[in-house]
Enzyme design. Structure first.
Site, PDB file in Angstrom:
ATOM      1  N   ASN A  12      35.584  39.938  40.445  1.00 28.51           N
ATOM      2  CA  ASN A  12      35.231  40.719  41.631  1.00 28.51           C
ATOM      3  C   ASN A  12      34.758  42.103  41.166  1.00 28.51           C
ATOM      4  OD1 ASN A  12      35.495  42.616  43.755  1.00 28.51           O
ATOM      5  ND2 ASN A  12      36.758  41.176  44.886  1.00 28.51           N
ATOM      6  N   ASP A  14      33.561  44.618  43.062  1.00 29.35           N
ATOM      7  CA  ASP A  14      33.518  45.633  44.129  1.00 29.35           C
ATOM      8  C   ASP A  14      33.731  47.053  43.611  1.00 29.35           C
ATOM      9  OD1 ASP A  14      33.329  43.516  45.867  1.00 29.35           O
ATOM     10  OD2 ASP A  14      35.363  43.712  46.658  1.00 29.35           O
ATOM     11  N   HIS A  15      34.673  47.196  42.680  1.00 27.32           N
ATOM     12  CA  HIS A  15      35.060  48.554  42.315  1.00 27.32           C
ATOM     13  C   HIS A  15      34.097  49.229  41.353  1.00 27.32           C
ATOM     14  CE1 HIS A  15      38.270  48.364  45.013  1.00 27.32           C
ATOM     15  NE2 HIS A  15      38.758  47.271  44.450  1.00 27.32           N
ATOM     16  N   HIS A  48      32.791  41.615  47.909  1.00 26.35           N
ATOM     17  CA  HIS A  48      33.303  41.751  49.278  1.00 26.35           C
ATOM     18  C   HIS A  48      32.412  42.740  50.016  1.00 26.35           C
ATOM     19  CE1 HIS A  48      37.070  42.539  52.032  1.00 26.35           C
ATOM     20  NE2 HIS A  48      35.976  42.275  52.717  1.00 26.35           N
ATOM     21  N   ARG A  50      32.214  44.662  52.872  1.00 21.64           N
ATOM     22  CA  ARG A  50      33.078  45.116  53.976  1.00 21.64           C
ATOM     23  C   ARG A  50      32.231  45.651  55.120  1.00 21.64           C
ATOM     24  NH1 ARG A  50      38.821  45.819  52.523  1.00 21.64           N
ATOM     25  NH2 ARG A  50      38.954  46.772  54.571  1.00 21.64           N
ATOM     26  N   ARG A  54      32.060  50.205  52.227  1.00 18.39           N
ATOM     27  CA  ARG A  54      32.643  51.260  51.392  1.00 18.39           C
ATOM     28  C   ARG A  54      32.354  51.050  49.903  1.00 18.39           C
ATOM     29  NH1 ARG A  54      39.011  49.858  52.010  1.00 18.39           N
ATOM     30  NH2 ARG A  54      38.456  50.082  54.184  1.00 18.39           N
ATOM     31  N   GLU A  75      32.812  37.484  49.868  1.00 16.83           N
ATOM     32  CA  GLU A  75      33.979  37.693  50.737  1.00 16.83           C
ATOM     33  C   GLU A  75      33.546  38.504  51.935  1.00 16.83           C
ATOM     34  OE1 GLU A  75      37.140  39.750  48.828  1.00 16.83           O
ATOM     35  OE2 GLU A  75      37.298  38.278  47.250  1.00 16.83           O
ATOM     36  N   THR A 106      42.429  44.185  50.958  1.00 22.58           N
ATOM     37  CA  THR A 106      42.774  43.106  51.885  1.00 22.58           C
ATOM     38  C   THR A 106      44.280  42.875  51.818  1.00 22.58           C
ATOM     39  OG1 THR A 106      40.680  42.188  51.174  1.00 22.58           O
ATOM     40  CG2 THR A 106      42.004  40.827  52.638  1.00 22.58           C
ATOM     41  N   GLU A 156      42.018  30.146  49.554  1.00 29.19           N
ATOM     42  CA  GLU A 156      42.401  31.067  48.487  1.00 29.19           C
ATOM     43  C   GLU A 156      43.764  31.615  48.868  1.00 29.19           C
ATOM     44  OE1 GLU A 156      39.501  33.664  46.782  1.00 29.19           O
ATOM     45  OE2 GLU A 156      41.016  35.140  46.223  1.00 29.19           O
ATOM     46  N   HIS A 199      44.394  38.244  44.183  1.00 27.82           N
ATOM     47  CA  HIS A 199      44.861  39.541  44.673  1.00 27.82           C
ATOM     48  C   HIS A 199      45.990  40.092  43.798  1.00 27.82           C
ATOM     49  CE1 HIS A 199      44.312  42.522  47.853  1.00 27.82           C
ATOM     50  NE2 HIS A 199      45.487  42.934  47.418  1.00 27.82           N
ATOM     51  N   GLY A 221      39.761  41.344  40.432  1.00 26.94           N
ATOM     52  CA  GLY A 221      38.861  42.479  40.463  1.00 26.94           C
ATOM     53  C   GLY A 221      39.453  43.775  39.961  1.00 26.94           C
TER      54      GLY A 221
HETATM   55  N1  PXP Z   1      40.481  37.545  46.492  1.00 27.51           N
HETATM   56  C1  PXP Z   1      40.298  38.097  47.716  1.00 27.51           C
HETATM   57  C2  PXP Z   1      40.062  37.192  48.872  1.00 27.51           C
HETATM   58  C3  PXP Z   1      40.303  39.504  47.884  1.00 27.51           C
HETATM   59  O1  PXP Z   1      40.122  40.041  49.112  1.00 27.51           O
HETATM   60  C4  PXP Z   1      40.490  40.324  46.744  1.00 27.51           C
HETATM   61  C5  PXP Z   1      40.452  41.794  46.898  1.00 27.51           C
HETATM   62  O2  PXP Z   1      39.204  42.213  47.321  1.00 27.51           O
HETATM   63  C6  PXP Z   1      40.637  39.698  45.495  1.00 27.51           C
HETATM   64  C7  PXP Z   1      40.648  38.307  45.404  1.00 27.51           C
HETATM   65  C8  PXP Z   1      40.768  40.487  44.239  1.00 27.51           C
HETATM   66  O3  PXP Z   1      41.932  41.249  44.261  1.00 27.51           O
HETATM   67  P1  PXP Z   1      42.169  42.324  43.151  1.00 27.51           P
HETATM   68  O4  PXP Z   1      41.054  43.330  43.256  1.00 27.51           O
HETATM   69  O5  PXP Z   1      43.493  42.899  43.498  1.00 27.51           O
HETATM   70  O6  PXP Z   1      42.148  41.614  41.822  1.00 27.51           O
END
Ligand code: PXP
Length: 249
Positions: A12, A14-15, A48, A50, A54, A75, A106, A156, A199, A221
């Site tokens: 992931n 996103d960050h 993701h 959003r 963001r 996502e 999330t 998931e 997560h 992520g």
């Molecule tokens: N899976 C889902 C459905 C999520 O919403 C997230 C967080 O965006 C993750 C996995 C990844 O989580 P993390 O960033 O804590 O590894």
């Protein structure tokens, strides 16, 4: 015992976009992170989008999907706007997540039981467009059964509570949560669902989750992007892959 299936790693990114947006410029570029992840052995890229944009933006979805060869997992919240975007992009997978603007990430799973008929209607066109539809749910029997009923192909499992108990050193709560995760995964598979988890996973807590035999994909992520600051993204991903393989042996 039958051998567990190959465990895929979805990274992931996103960050990376969070960091980019902090300065308002073009870098660090999420596409570069996606390509590096692919190179390092990721089996998929997770984004993701959003509602408040963001981190990931609409243009990132276009750019990442055009750049990578591995599957993209989008996502998103189950809103009309997101459905339109998913239908226009047709990603390999769509993972429906609950979303609240004030949350930092999330925080919980979808409440599928309360939203049965709406979700069934929401999922059908996404499936018809060729996306595999996944629901992000707590490891709860009623949610797993409801996910199968509304036509999801994948669940998931939210492992955030497990990850928190690990961080707190609360072994009893961690073990109870792991038992819930094992049971939910077994039930999901029995109902014909593909099982993913994610997560809050890191090098230390990933092992027991990777060892759940029905789980075929982990989405990770925040920890990987944080670790990348110190060792680089490719090294972080390779080490995660190694930990996952060790647990699977
Ligand atoms: N899976 C889902 C459905 C999520 O919403 C997230 C967080 O965006 C993750 C996995 C990844 O989580 P993390 O960033 O804590 O590894």
């Amino acid at each position: 015992m039958a051998e567990a299936a190959h465990l895929r790693l979805g990274v992931n990114i996103d960050h990376v976009a969070t960091l980019r947006n902090a300065r308002g410029g073009a870098g660090p570029d999420p596409v570069r992170a996606a390509l590096l992840s692919q190179n390092a052995g990721a089996d998929g890229i997770t984004l993701h989008l959003r509602e408040d944009r963001r981190h990931i933006r609409d243009s990132d979805v276009d750019a990442v999907m055009a750049a990578v060869k591995i599957p993209v997992n989008l996502e998103m919240a189950a809103t009309a706007e997101m459905q339109r975007i998913a239908l226009a992009h047709r990603p390999h997978a769509v993972c429906l997540v609950p979303e609240r603007r004030e949350e930092r990430t999330t925080e919980g799973g979808l409440n599928v039981t309360d939203d049965n008929s709406r979700l069934r209607d929401y999922i059908a066109p996404l499936r018809a467009a060729g996306s595999r539809v996944s629901l992000f749910i707590a490891p709860d029997e009623t949610q797993v059964e409801a996910a199968a009923r509304v036509g999801a192909q994948v669940i998931e499992l939210h492992v955030g509570a497990y990850a928190e108990y690990c961080a707190e050193g609360n072994d009893a709560a961690r073990d109870a949560e792991l038992r819930r995760l094992f049971a939910a995964a077994a039930l999901g598979k029995e109902l014909g669902l593909e099982i993913h988890a994610g997560h809050g996973l890191d090098f230390v807590n990933v092992g027991p989750i990777a060892a759940i035999p029905e789980v075929v994909e982990l989405n990770i992520g925040h920890f990987l992007i944080g670790e990348a600051v110190f060792v680089g993204l490719e090294a972080a991903i390779r080490e995660m892959r190694r930990q996952m393989n060790l647990a699977r042996m």
